[in-house]
Design an enzyme around this catalytic site. Sequence first.
Site, PDB file in Angstrom:
ATOM      1  N   ASP A   1     -13.720 -38.955   4.856  1.00 39.57           N
ATOM      2  CA  ASP A   1     -12.456 -39.590   4.504  1.00 39.57           C
ATOM      3  C   ASP A   1     -12.090 -40.708   5.474  1.00 39.57           C
ATOM      4  O   ASP A   1     -11.368 -41.637   5.118  1.00 39.57           O
ATOM      5  CB  ASP A   1     -11.345 -38.532   4.476  1.00 39.57           C
ATOM      6  CG  ASP A   1      -9.962 -39.142   4.293  1.00 39.57           C
ATOM      7  OD1 ASP A   1      -9.690 -39.646   3.193  1.00 39.57           O
ATOM      8  OD2 ASP A   1      -9.166 -39.121   5.254  1.00 39.57           O
TER       9      ASP A   1
ATOM     10  N   LEU B   1      -2.379 -41.339   3.380  1.00 33.87           N
ATOM     11  CA  LEU B   1      -2.135 -42.721   2.953  1.00 33.87           C
ATOM     12  C   LEU B   1      -3.300 -43.644   3.261  1.00 33.87           C
ATOM     13  O   LEU B   1      -3.215 -44.848   3.049  1.00 33.87           O
ATOM     14  CB  LEU B   1      -0.869 -43.262   3.643  1.00 33.87           C
ATOM     15  CG  LEU B   1       0.440 -42.549   3.269  1.00 33.87           C
ATOM     16  CD1 LEU B   1       1.585 -43.100   4.104  1.00 33.87           C
ATOM     17  CD2 LEU B   1       0.742 -42.712   1.791  1.00 33.87           C
ATOM     18  N   ARG B   2      -4.396 -43.059   3.755  1.00 32.89           N
ATOM     19  CA  ARG B   2      -5.536 -43.897   4.126  1.00 32.89           C
ATOM     20  C   ARG B   2      -6.077 -44.661   2.914  1.00 32.89           C
ATOM     21  O   ARG B   2      -6.469 -45.824   3.009  1.00 32.89           O
ATOM     22  CB  ARG B   2      -6.623 -43.016   4.748  1.00 32.89           C
ATOM     23  CG  ARG B   2      -7.437 -43.724   5.804  1.00 32.89           C
ATOM     24  CD  ARG B   2      -8.354 -42.774   6.538  1.00 32.89           C
ATOM     25  NE  ARG B   2      -7.811 -42.359   7.821  1.00 32.89           N
ATOM     26  CZ  ARG B   2      -7.829 -41.124   8.274  1.00 32.89           C
ATOM     27  NH1 ARG B   2      -8.339 -40.169   7.554  1.00 32.89           N
ATOM     28  NH2 ARG B   2      -7.328 -40.847   9.452  1.00 32.89           N
ATOM     29  N   GLY B   3      -6.109 -44.005   1.755  1.00 31.46           N
ATOM     30  CA  GLY B   3      -6.613 -44.655   0.545  1.00 31.46           C
ATOM     31  C   GLY B   3      -5.789 -45.868   0.163  1.00 31.46           C
ATOM     32  O   GLY B   3      -6.331 -46.933  -0.174  1.00 31.46           O
TER      33      GLY B   3
END
Length: 362
Positions: A203, A284-286
């Site tokens: 991820d 919130l990385r995406g």
Amino acid sequence: MKQTSKRSVFPFTAIVGQEEMKLALLLNVIDPRIGGVMIMGDRGTGKSTTIRALADLLPEIDVVAGDPYNSSPNDPDLQSKEVRERIDQGEVLNIGKCQVPMVDLPLGATEDRLCGTIDIEKALSEGIRAFEPGLLAKANRGLLYVDEVNLLDDHLVDVLLDSAASGWNTVEREGISVRHPARFVLIGSGNPEEGELRPQLLDRFGMNVEVRTVRDPELRVQVVDQRTAFDNDPENFNANFKDNQIILQTRIIQAQKQLSKVIIEEDLRIRISALCGELDVDGLRGDIVINRAARALTAFEGRTEVNDDDVARVVASCLRHRLRKDPLEQVGSGDRVIKVFCEVFERGKPNDLSAFELVLNN
């Protein structure tokens, strides 16, 4: 006449197919904050060749001569502590140029080899902070490539990802601490048949690309012919692609300058976040990576405003590795991302993936 010792590298613009992989690598070079690329796929699909070709394609960078960290002469965020001290003392720095560093991390590397080591004996006996830089120091402002990253010890992957995210490497031992810049594009590759990377680590890669063996007979013949021609006469082969290499290099440089001018309207940002929510993406990385990758693509194409098509071309590689796996689901994670994208963005599903690919020669 002096002979050049530089090893010939297969030109990036001569690589046939694998458009998604080439796109992800270019976008990370334009904006390293995207967070690197994880390339998973079959053996013999050109992963290593493409990565080395990218490093050879990139323009030379200005560095402080003699500095082991490739420190920038004018950007404080890319300077070692020693260089900043020399600047503060009014010293005039000698400036040189070097090729963008390309560092290979071998599977058997130790943490000391990766991060660097402190000579405790010298520090205690002479009061000198003797630091032997590691691979992270050499990779600063360049590319760090880990082949078969899924076979690397998890704690080393953690160190790599921490440094890639923060841009700094800190080595502490016996009360002695050394900190130096380590801002690089982390590129990992692997074969899923040999083991998966833990989801928590996967991820943290900005983008994830899946490469497959080319099945079309004509394309396979083209790949074989290209490689044969290069092996037989590398110098002449590279000369034939010199103009294409220069054009692509120029586009990369212009995109890096253009990046700060690119904007994403609020409505589009909301739909990007709605897509991540619909796919049940944790954290919130995406959202952040899609925004950055879409902006980098827009800059690469010489525009200043991101549109739906830009998001379409990066969304699968930004999200496929962030989805929760359902062992009963027949649809691949990339196809699931595209399906939900079309629903959220109210677009008909394309007959092929051409809308989601980048044609480098457009």
